[in-house]
Scaffold this active site. Structure first.
Site, mmCIF file in Angstrom:
data_model
loop_
_atom_site.group_PDB
_atom_site.id
_atom_site.type_symbol
_atom_site.label_atom_id
_atom_site.label_comp_id
_atom_site.label_asym_id
_atom_site.label_seq_id
_atom_site.Cartn_x
_atom_site.Cartn_y
_atom_site.Cartn_z
ATOM 1 N N VAL A 194 0.861 -1.188 0.000
ATOM 2 C CA VAL A 194 0.000 0.000 0.000
ATOM 3 C C VAL A 194 0.898 1.238 0.000
ATOM 4 C CG1 VAL A 194 -1.740 1.303 1.270
ATOM 5 C CG2 VAL A 194 -1.863 -1.196 1.213
ATOM 6 N N HIS A 202 3.139 3.411 6.218
ATOM 7 C CA HIS A 202 2.484 2.782 7.372
ATOM 8 C C HIS A 202 3.494 1.972 8.157
ATOM 9 C CE1 HIS A 202 2.023 0.175 3.839
ATOM 10 N NE2 HIS A 202 2.142 -0.851 4.656
HETATM 11 P P1 AMP Z 1 2.528 -3.584 3.289
HETATM 12 O O1 AMP Z 1 2.758 -4.931 2.662
HETATM 13 O O2 AMP Z 1 3.580 -3.213 4.283
HETATM 14 O O3 AMP Z 1 2.247 -2.508 2.273
HETATM 15 O O4 AMP Z 1 1.229 -3.773 4.181
HETATM 16 C C1 AMP Z 1 -0.055 -3.398 3.792
HETATM 17 C C2 AMP Z 1 -0.975 -3.883 4.867
HETATM 18 O O5 AMP Z 1 -2.212 -3.216 4.741
HETATM 19 C C3 AMP Z 1 -1.275 -5.388 4.811
HETATM 20 O O6 AMP Z 1 -0.879 -5.988 6.045
HETATM 21 C C4 AMP Z 1 -2.785 -5.428 4.593
HETATM 22 O O7 AMP Z 1 -3.392 -6.505 5.271
HETATM 23 C C5 AMP Z 1 -3.230 -4.084 5.130
HETATM 24 N N1 AMP Z 1 -4.466 -3.563 4.586
HETATM 25 C C6 AMP Z 1 -4.802 -3.432 3.286
HETATM 26 N N2 AMP Z 1 -6.029 -2.901 3.158
HETATM 27 C C7 AMP Z 1 -6.477 -2.672 4.419
HETATM 28 C C8 AMP Z 1 -7.682 -2.131 4.974
HETATM 29 N N3 AMP Z 1 -8.695 -1.703 4.197
HETATM 30 N N4 AMP Z 1 -7.799 -2.058 6.317
HETATM 31 C C9 AMP Z 1 -6.803 -2.485 7.120
HETATM 32 N N5 AMP Z 1 -5.632 -2.993 6.656
HETATM 33 C C10 AMP Z 1 -5.479 -3.089 5.332
#
Ligand code: AMP
Ligand code: ZN
Length: 116
Positions: A95, A99
């Site tokens: 994403v 984060h």
């Molecule tokens: P990354 O791989 O570090 O980019 O992590 C992205 C994280 O966002 C993953 O652990 C997903 O499960 C989480 N994620 C994606 N969409 C959502 C959402 N709508 N609400 C909560 N977490 C999310």
């Protein structure tokens, strides 16, 4: 950022399980928890990744770190936690809104480099 999923969560356009919010950061449960505790802490203002930060972002980056201990304690990880910021293609970032994962629970989270 109109279509950024995490900007939309901050604006309340997409539901989330919010655990904390202040003027700089927003925190919520990961939708696919990898450990009993799995919280995401994000800047409210869109920053694509740690590869895009500037010195101007230092207040929000500091806040992300300083709220982590309380979020971990309040959400089932009283005896430590791991904070992870996946960055860009090599870091496995999925994403494109900065984060920080806070992962933990009652038991050790395991090997350092396993993808969260
Ligand atoms: P990354 O791989 O570090 O980019 O992590 C992205 C994280 O966002 C993953 O652990 C997903 O499960 C989480 N994620 C994606 N969409 C959502 C959402 N709508 N609400 C909560 N977490 C999310
Ligand atoms: Zn965003």
């Amino acid at each position: 950022m109109d279509n950024c999923i995490f900007c939309r969560i901050v604006r309340g356009e997409i539901p989330s399980k919010k655990v904390y919010e202040d003027e700089l950061v927003f925190a919520f449960h990961d939708i696919q928890p990898q450990r009993p505790t799995h919280i995401l802490v994000i800047p409210k203002r869109h920053i694509a990744s740690l590869a895009q930060v500037t010195p101007e972002d230092e207040p929000v980056l500091g806040r992300m770190l300083s709220v982590a201990q309380q979020l971990a304690r309040d959400n089932g990880s009283a005896d430590g936690f791991r904070a992870i910021i996946n960055t860009g293609r090599v870091g496995g970032q999925e994403v494109a809104h900065l984060h920080m994962h806070i992962v933990g629970g009652p038991d050790p989270v395991g090997p350092m480099l396993k993808k969260i």
